[in-house]
Design an enzyme around this catalytic site. Structure first.
Site, PDB file in Angstrom:
ATOM      1  CG  HIS A  81      -0.462   0.359   2.486  1.00 49.87           C
ATOM      2  ND1 HIS A  81      -0.170  -0.560   3.467  1.00 49.87           N
ATOM      3  CD2 HIS A  81      -0.153   1.565   3.006  1.00 49.87           C
ATOM      4  CE1 HIS A  81       0.297   0.072   4.532  1.00 49.87           C
ATOM      5  NE2 HIS A  81       0.316   1.359   4.277  1.00 49.87           N
ATOM      6  CG  ASP A 133      -0.196  -3.895   2.718  1.00 50.67           C
ATOM      7  OD1 ASP A 133       0.340  -3.434   1.692  1.00 50.67           O
ATOM      8  OD2 ASP A 133      -0.527  -3.201   3.700  1.00 50.67           O
ATOM      9  CB  SER A 238       2.848   2.366   6.239  1.00 54.60           C
ATOM     10  OG  SER A 238       1.518   2.246   6.621  1.00 54.60           O
TER      11      SER A 238
END
Ligand SMILES: *[C@@H]1O[C@H](CO)[C@@H](O)[C@H](O)[C@H]1NC(C)=O
Ligand SMILES: *[C@@H]1O[C@H](CO)[C@@H](O)[C@H](O)[C@H]1NC(C)=O
Length: 306
Positions: A81, A133, A238
Protein backbone atom coordinates in the site's frame (compact mmCIF):
# COMPACT_ATOMS: atom_id res chain seq x y z
CA UNK A 1 36.79 -9.32 -35.48
CA UNK A 2 37.35 -11.31 -32.27
CA UNK A 3 39.33 -8.48 -30.72
CA UNK A 4 36.89 -5.82 -31.72
CA UNK A 5 33.96 -7.62 -30.17
CA UNK A 6 36.03 -8.31 -27.07
CA UNK A 7 36.83 -4.62 -26.71
CA UNK A 8 33.19 -3.76 -27.13
CA UNK A 9 32.13 -6.43 -24.67
CA UNK A 10 34.78 -5.71 -22.04
CA UNK A 11 33.12 -2.82 -20.17
CA UNK A 12 29.86 -4.77 -20.09
CA UNK A 13 31.53 -7.91 -18.79
CA UNK A 14 33.49 -6.04 -16.17
CA UNK A 15 30.37 -4.28 -14.93
CA UNK A 16 28.48 -7.55 -14.73
CA UNK A 17 31.41 -9.19 -12.96
CA UNK A 18 31.61 -6.36 -10.48
CA UNK A 19 27.95 -6.74 -9.62
CA UNK A 20 28.13 -10.47 -9.09
CA UNK A 21 31.26 -10.09 -6.96
CA UNK A 22 29.26 -7.88 -4.62
CA UNK A 23 26.62 -10.52 -4.11
CA UNK A 24 29.26 -13.18 -3.70
CA UNK A 25 31.18 -11.34 -1.01
CA UNK A 26 27.92 -10.55 0.83
CA UNK A 27 25.70 -13.61 0.65
CA UNK A 28 22.71 -12.12 2.43
CA UNK A 29 21.71 -15.34 4.10
CA UNK A 30 24.94 -15.35 6.07
CA UNK A 31 25.28 -11.74 7.16
CA UNK A 32 21.65 -11.03 7.96
CA UNK A 33 20.12 -10.31 11.33
CA UNK A 34 23.30 -9.70 13.27
CA UNK A 35 23.92 -6.28 14.71
CA UNK A 36 27.37 -5.10 15.64
CA UNK A 37 26.35 -3.90 19.05
CA UNK A 38 26.18 -5.19 22.57
CA UNK A 39 23.35 -4.59 24.96
CA UNK A 40 19.98 -3.15 24.05
CA UNK A 41 17.70 -0.18 24.46
CA UNK A 42 14.35 -0.19 26.20
CA UNK A 43 10.79 0.39 24.97
CA UNK A 44 9.41 3.50 23.30
CA UNK A 45 12.66 5.32 23.14
CA UNK A 46 14.95 6.94 20.70
CA UNK A 47 17.43 4.49 19.44
CA UNK A 48 20.49 4.22 17.25
CA UNK A 49 20.69 2.82 13.77
CA UNK A 50 23.47 0.44 14.72
CA UNK A 51 20.82 -1.44 16.69
CA UNK A 52 18.42 -1.59 13.71
CA UNK A 53 20.72 -1.35 10.66
CA UNK A 54 18.12 -2.78 8.20
CA UNK A 55 15.81 0.13 8.82
CA UNK A 56 15.47 2.60 5.92
CA UNK A 57 13.25 5.41 4.69
CA UNK A 58 11.31 5.21 1.43
CA UNK A 59 11.02 8.63 -0.15
CA UNK A 60 8.54 9.75 -2.78
CA UNK A 61 10.26 12.57 -4.64
CA UNK A 62 11.84 14.21 -1.57
CA UNK A 63 9.34 13.26 1.15
CA UNK A 64 9.62 10.44 3.67
CA UNK A 65 6.70 8.25 2.69
CA UNK A 66 7.07 4.82 4.26
CA UNK A 67 9.60 2.58 5.84
CA UNK A 68 11.42 -0.26 4.18
CA UNK A 69 13.80 -2.94 5.38
CA UNK A 70 16.99 -4.09 3.72
CA UNK A 71 16.86 -7.85 3.00
CA UNK A 72 19.60 -8.06 0.35
CA UNK A 73 22.33 -5.74 -0.94
CA UNK A 74 20.00 -4.69 -3.79
CA UNK A 75 16.52 -5.28 -2.39
CA UNK A 76 14.24 -3.73 0.20
CA UNK A 77 10.88 -4.97 1.41
CA UNK A 78 7.85 -2.90 2.38
CA UNK A 79 4.04 -2.84 2.36
CA UNK A 80 2.34 -2.82 -1.07
CA UNK A 81 0.00 0.00 0.00
CA UNK A 82 3.03 2.30 0.32
CA UNK A 83 3.30 2.53 -3.46
CA UNK A 84 -0.42 3.14 -4.04
CA UNK A 85 -0.86 4.72 -7.47
CA UNK A 86 2.81 5.25 -8.11
CA UNK A 87 4.14 1.71 -8.50
CA UNK A 88 4.45 2.24 -12.27
CA UNK A 89 6.95 5.03 -11.71
CA UNK A 90 9.97 3.61 -9.85
CA UNK A 91 12.04 6.66 -10.83
CA UNK A 92 10.06 8.83 -8.38
CA UNK A 93 11.13 6.70 -5.40
CA UNK A 94 14.33 6.64 -3.41
CA UNK A 95 15.59 4.64 -0.44
CA UNK A 96 17.66 6.31 2.26
CA UNK A 97 19.75 3.84 4.24
CA UNK A 98 22.19 4.37 7.08
CA UNK A 99 20.46 7.41 8.53
CA UNK A 100 18.95 7.63 11.98
CA UNK A 101 16.75 10.56 11.08
CA UNK A 102 14.33 11.03 8.18
CA UNK A 103 15.83 14.43 7.53
CA UNK A 104 19.57 13.81 7.52
CA UNK A 105 21.90 16.80 7.80
CA UNK A 106 23.38 17.99 4.51
CA UNK A 107 26.90 17.47 5.83
CA UNK A 108 26.27 13.87 6.89
CA UNK A 109 27.04 12.47 3.41
CA UNK A 110 23.77 10.55 3.64
CA UNK A 111 23.41 10.76 -0.14
CA UNK A 112 26.16 8.13 -0.33
CA UNK A 113 23.71 5.68 1.22
CA UNK A 114 20.75 6.75 -0.83
CA UNK A 115 19.65 4.72 -3.85
CA UNK A 116 17.12 5.24 -6.58
CA UNK A 117 14.55 2.49 -7.08
CA UNK A 118 14.63 0.77 -10.47
CA UNK A 119 11.92 -1.82 -10.01
CA UNK A 120 8.81 -2.13 -7.86
CA UNK A 121 7.14 -5.51 -7.51
CA UNK A 122 3.84 -5.71 -5.66
CA UNK A 123 2.46 -9.08 -4.59
CA UNK A 124 0.53 -10.38 -7.64
CA UNK A 125 -2.60 -10.89 -5.51
CA UNK A 126 -2.56 -7.48 -3.87
CA UNK A 127 -5.67 -5.60 -5.00
CA UNK A 128 -5.40 -2.12 -3.56
CA UNK A 129 -5.65 -3.08 0.12
CA UNK A 130 -4.72 -5.85 2.57
CA UNK A 131 -4.30 -8.88 2.47
CA UNK A 132 -1.03 -9.56 0.55
CA UNK A 133 0.17 -6.14 1.60
CA UNK A 134 3.78 -6.76 0.62
CA UNK A 135 6.11 -5.35 -2.03
CA UNK A 136 9.74 -5.51 -3.05
CA UNK A 137 11.84 -2.74 -4.52
CA UNK A 138 15.14 -3.11 -6.31
CA UNK A 139 17.88 -0.55 -5.75
CA UNK A 140 19.71 1.00 -8.66
CA UNK A 141 23.03 -0.35 -7.38
CA UNK A 142 23.94 -2.64 -4.47
CA UNK A 143 24.56 -1.03 -1.12
CA UNK A 144 27.80 -1.72 0.70
CA UNK A 145 27.15 -3.17 4.14
CA UNK A 146 28.61 -1.45 7.19
CA UNK A 147 27.83 -1.07 10.86
CA UNK A 148 24.72 1.02 10.22
CA UNK A 149 23.61 -0.80 7.04
CA UNK A 150 22.94 -4.53 7.32
CA UNK A 151 20.11 -6.78 6.12
CA UNK A 152 17.55 -8.47 8.37
CA UNK A 153 16.83 -12.21 7.98
CA UNK A 154 13.64 -13.54 6.46
CA UNK A 155 11.80 -16.23 8.41
CA UNK A 156 13.00 -19.61 7.18
CA UNK A 157 10.40 -21.82 8.79
CA UNK A 158 6.86 -21.30 9.96
CA UNK A 159 7.61 -22.55 13.47
CA UNK A 160 10.51 -20.19 13.98
CA UNK A 161 8.60 -17.72 16.17
CA UNK A 162 6.93 -20.49 18.18
CA UNK A 163 8.57 -19.60 21.48
CA UNK A 164 9.01 -15.91 20.79
CA UNK A 165 6.62 -13.68 22.68
CA UNK A 166 8.06 -10.18 22.41
CA UNK A 167 9.17 -8.45 19.22
CA UNK A 168 10.19 -4.91 18.28
CA UNK A 169 8.70 -2.27 16.04
CA UNK A 170 10.93 0.60 14.99
CA UNK A 171 9.99 3.71 13.14
CA UNK A 172 9.77 7.43 12.73
CA UNK A 173 6.01 7.54 13.05
CA UNK A 174 3.65 8.78 15.73
CA UNK A 175 3.81 7.34 19.20
CA UNK A 176 0.26 8.33 20.18
CA UNK A 177 -2.85 8.78 18.04
CA UNK A 178 -2.89 12.55 17.98
CA UNK A 179 0.79 13.16 18.25
CA UNK A 180 3.02 13.91 15.32
CA UNK A 181 6.68 12.98 15.13
CA UNK A 182 8.79 15.84 16.36
CA UNK A 183 12.15 17.19 15.44
CA UNK A 184 14.77 15.80 15.09
CA UNK A 185 12.70 12.89 13.69
CA UNK A 186 14.88 10.26 15.25
CA UNK A 187 14.20 6.56 15.09
CA UNK A 188 11.99 5.16 17.86
CA UNK A 189 11.68 1.57 19.09
CA UNK A 190 8.91 -0.17 21.00
CA UNK A 191 8.71 -3.74 22.31
CA UNK A 192 5.36 -5.48 21.75
CA UNK A 193 3.94 -8.95 22.40
CA UNK A 194 2.95 -11.05 19.36
CA UNK A 195 -0.74 -11.89 18.94
CA UNK A 196 -1.65 -14.76 16.63
CA UNK A 197 -4.10 -14.29 13.78
CA UNK A 198 -7.08 -16.05 15.42
CA UNK A 199 -6.85 -14.15 18.72
CA UNK A 200 -6.38 -10.91 16.84
CA UNK A 201 -9.47 -11.59 14.73
CA UNK A 202 -11.46 -12.12 17.94
CA UNK A 203 -10.22 -8.78 19.31
CA UNK A 204 -11.16 -6.97 16.11
CA UNK A 205 -14.74 -8.22 16.41
CA UNK A 206 -15.14 -6.71 19.87
CA UNK A 207 -17.28 -3.58 19.67
CA UNK A 208 -18.55 -4.38 16.17
CA UNK A 209 -21.74 -6.06 14.94
CA UNK A 210 -19.75 -8.18 12.51
CA UNK A 211 -20.55 -11.92 12.77
CA UNK A 212 -17.54 -14.04 13.82
CA UNK A 213 -17.45 -15.99 10.54
CA UNK A 214 -16.52 -12.83 8.66
CA UNK A 215 -12.80 -12.34 9.20
CA UNK A 216 -11.22 -8.97 9.66
CA UNK A 217 -7.76 -10.44 10.19
CA UNK A 218 -6.87 -12.75 7.31
CA UNK A 219 -4.50 -15.72 7.15
CA UNK A 220 -1.49 -13.72 6.03
CA UNK A 221 -1.73 -11.25 8.92
CA UNK A 222 -0.34 -11.20 12.43
CA UNK A 223 -0.76 -8.68 15.19
CA UNK A 224 1.36 -7.22 17.94
CA UNK A 225 0.44 -5.02 20.84
CA UNK A 226 -1.36 -5.04 24.15
CA UNK A 227 -4.98 -6.06 24.62
CA UNK A 228 -5.53 -2.91 26.65
CA UNK A 229 -3.91 -0.72 23.99
CA UNK A 230 -1.43 1.99 24.96
CA UNK A 231 1.78 1.13 23.12
CA UNK A 232 1.35 0.66 19.40
CA UNK A 233 3.08 0.88 16.02
CA UNK A 234 0.83 3.77 14.88
CA UNK A 235 0.47 5.66 11.63
CA UNK A 236 3.36 6.86 9.58
CA UNK A 237 5.13 3.62 10.33
CA UNK A 238 3.75 1.76 7.32
CA UNK A 239 6.04 -0.71 5.64
CA UNK A 240 8.38 -1.00 8.59
CA UNK A 241 9.48 -4.18 10.31
CA UNK A 242 8.21 -6.22 13.21
CA UNK A 243 11.55 -7.73 14.19
CA UNK A 244 12.00 -10.71 16.48
CA UNK A 245 15.20 -12.06 17.92
CA UNK A 246 15.49 -15.83 17.57
CA UNK A 247 18.63 -17.34 19.11
CA UNK A 248 20.54 -14.07 18.79
CA UNK A 249 19.60 -13.45 15.13
CA UNK A 250 17.00 -10.84 14.10
CA UNK A 251 14.23 -12.01 11.79
CA UNK A 252 11.44 -10.00 10.25
CA UNK A 253 8.13 -11.52 11.34
CA UNK A 254 5.88 -8.78 10.00
CA UNK A 255 5.48 -5.66 7.87
CA UNK A 256 3.47 -2.79 9.37
CA UNK A 257 0.22 -2.85 7.38
CA UNK A 258 -2.76 -1.26 9.10
CA UNK A 259 -4.54 -0.64 12.38
CA UNK A 260 -7.70 0.86 13.79
CA UNK A 261 -6.71 4.09 15.45
CA UNK A 262 -3.65 4.05 17.63
CA UNK A 263 -3.11 2.34 20.96
CA UNK A 264 -6.84 1.60 21.39
CA UNK A 265 -7.96 -1.44 23.42
CA UNK A 266 -8.57 -4.62 21.36
CA UNK A 267 -7.12 -2.91 18.30
CA UNK A 268 -3.47 -4.04 18.11
CA UNK A 269 -1.39 -3.13 15.05
CA UNK A 270 -1.79 -5.46 12.10
CA UNK A 271 1.18 -6.73 10.11
CA UNK A 272 1.66 -8.80 6.97
CA UNK A 273 2.91 -12.21 8.14
CA UNK A 274 6.24 -12.47 6.30
CA UNK A 275 6.50 -16.28 6.85
CA UNK A 276 3.55 -16.74 4.51
CA UNK A 277 5.42 -14.90 1.74
CA UNK A 278 9.05 -16.07 2.18
CA UNK A 279 8.89 -18.33 -0.89
CA UNK A 280 7.47 -15.56 -3.06
CA UNK A 281 10.16 -13.12 -1.84
CA UNK A 282 13.04 -15.48 -2.57
CA UNK A 283 11.64 -16.49 -5.95
CA UNK A 284 11.09 -12.86 -6.97
CA UNK A 285 14.57 -11.76 -5.96
CA UNK A 286 16.16 -14.71 -7.69
CA UNK A 287 14.33 -14.21 -10.98
CA UNK A 288 15.05 -10.47 -11.02
CA UNK A 289 18.72 -10.51 -10.07
CA UNK A 290 21.14 -10.61 -12.94
CA UNK A 291 24.34 -12.32 -11.98
CA UNK A 292 27.20 -13.43 -14.11
CA UNK A 293 29.60 -15.59 -12.14
CA UNK A 294 33.33 -14.78 -12.52
CA UNK A 295 33.89 -18.34 -13.73
CA UNK A 296 31.48 -17.71 -16.61
CA UNK A 297 33.17 -14.38 -17.21
CA UNK A 298 36.57 -16.04 -17.55
CA UNK A 299 35.06 -18.61 -19.84
CA UNK A 300 33.68 -15.88 -22.07
CA UNK A 301 37.01 -14.07 -22.11
CA UNK A 302 38.96 -17.16 -23.11
CA UNK A 303 36.36 -17.90 -25.72
CA UNK A 304 36.92 -14.47 -27.23
CA UNK A 305 40.69 -14.75 -27.07
CA UNK A 306 40.99 -18.16 -28.65
C1 LIG B 1 9.85 -24.26 21.69
O1 LIG B 1 9.96 -24.79 23.00
C2 LIG B 1 9.68 -26.19 23.08
C3 LIG B 1 9.72 -26.56 24.55
O2 LIG B 1 10.86 -26.04 25.19
C4 LIG B 1 10.68 -26.96 22.23
O3 LIG B 1 10.40 -28.35 22.27
C5 LIG B 1 10.61 -26.47 20.78
O4 LIG B 1 11.58 -27.11 20.00
C6 LIG B 1 10.82 -24.96 20.72
N1 LIG B 1 10.61 -24.52 19.36
C7 LIG B 1 11.53 -23.82 18.65
C8 LIG B 1 11.15 -23.47 17.24
O5 LIG B 1 12.61 -23.45 19.10
C1 LIG C 1 2.36 -16.75 10.15
O1 LIG C 1 2.26 -17.63 9.05
C2 LIG C 1 2.82 -18.90 9.27
C3 LIG C 1 2.77 -19.66 7.95
O2 LIG C 1 1.46 -19.79 7.49
C4 LIG C 1 2.08 -19.59 10.40
O3 LIG C 1 2.62 -20.87 10.64
C5 LIG C 1 2.20 -18.72 11.66
O4 LIG C 1 1.48 -19.30 12.71
C6 LIG C 1 1.68 -17.32 11.38
N1 LIG C 1 1.94 -16.49 12.56
C7 LIG C 1 0.99 -16.08 13.40
C8 LIG C 1 1.50 -15.36 14.61
O5 LIG C 1 -0.21 -16.26 13.21
Amino acid sequence: MGWVSLLLLLPLLLRAGDRSLCTISFPFIQVCGKTLTQGRILGGQETTLIQWPWQASLKYKTHHWCRVTLIHSSWVMTAAHCFQQNAHDPGAWKVQLGSRTIKPHKLSFSYLHSRRVTEIILHPFYFGGPPKDIALAKLQSPIRFKRSILPICLPTSTTQFENVTMCWVTGWGRIKEHEYPRKPWNLQAVELPLIDQKTCDLYYHIGTKLPPFISRIYDDMICAGFKEGKKDACHGDSGGPLACEVKGIWHQAGIVSWGDGCGRPYRPSVFTNVSVHTDWILRTIKSNTFSLMPSKLLFLLTLQLS
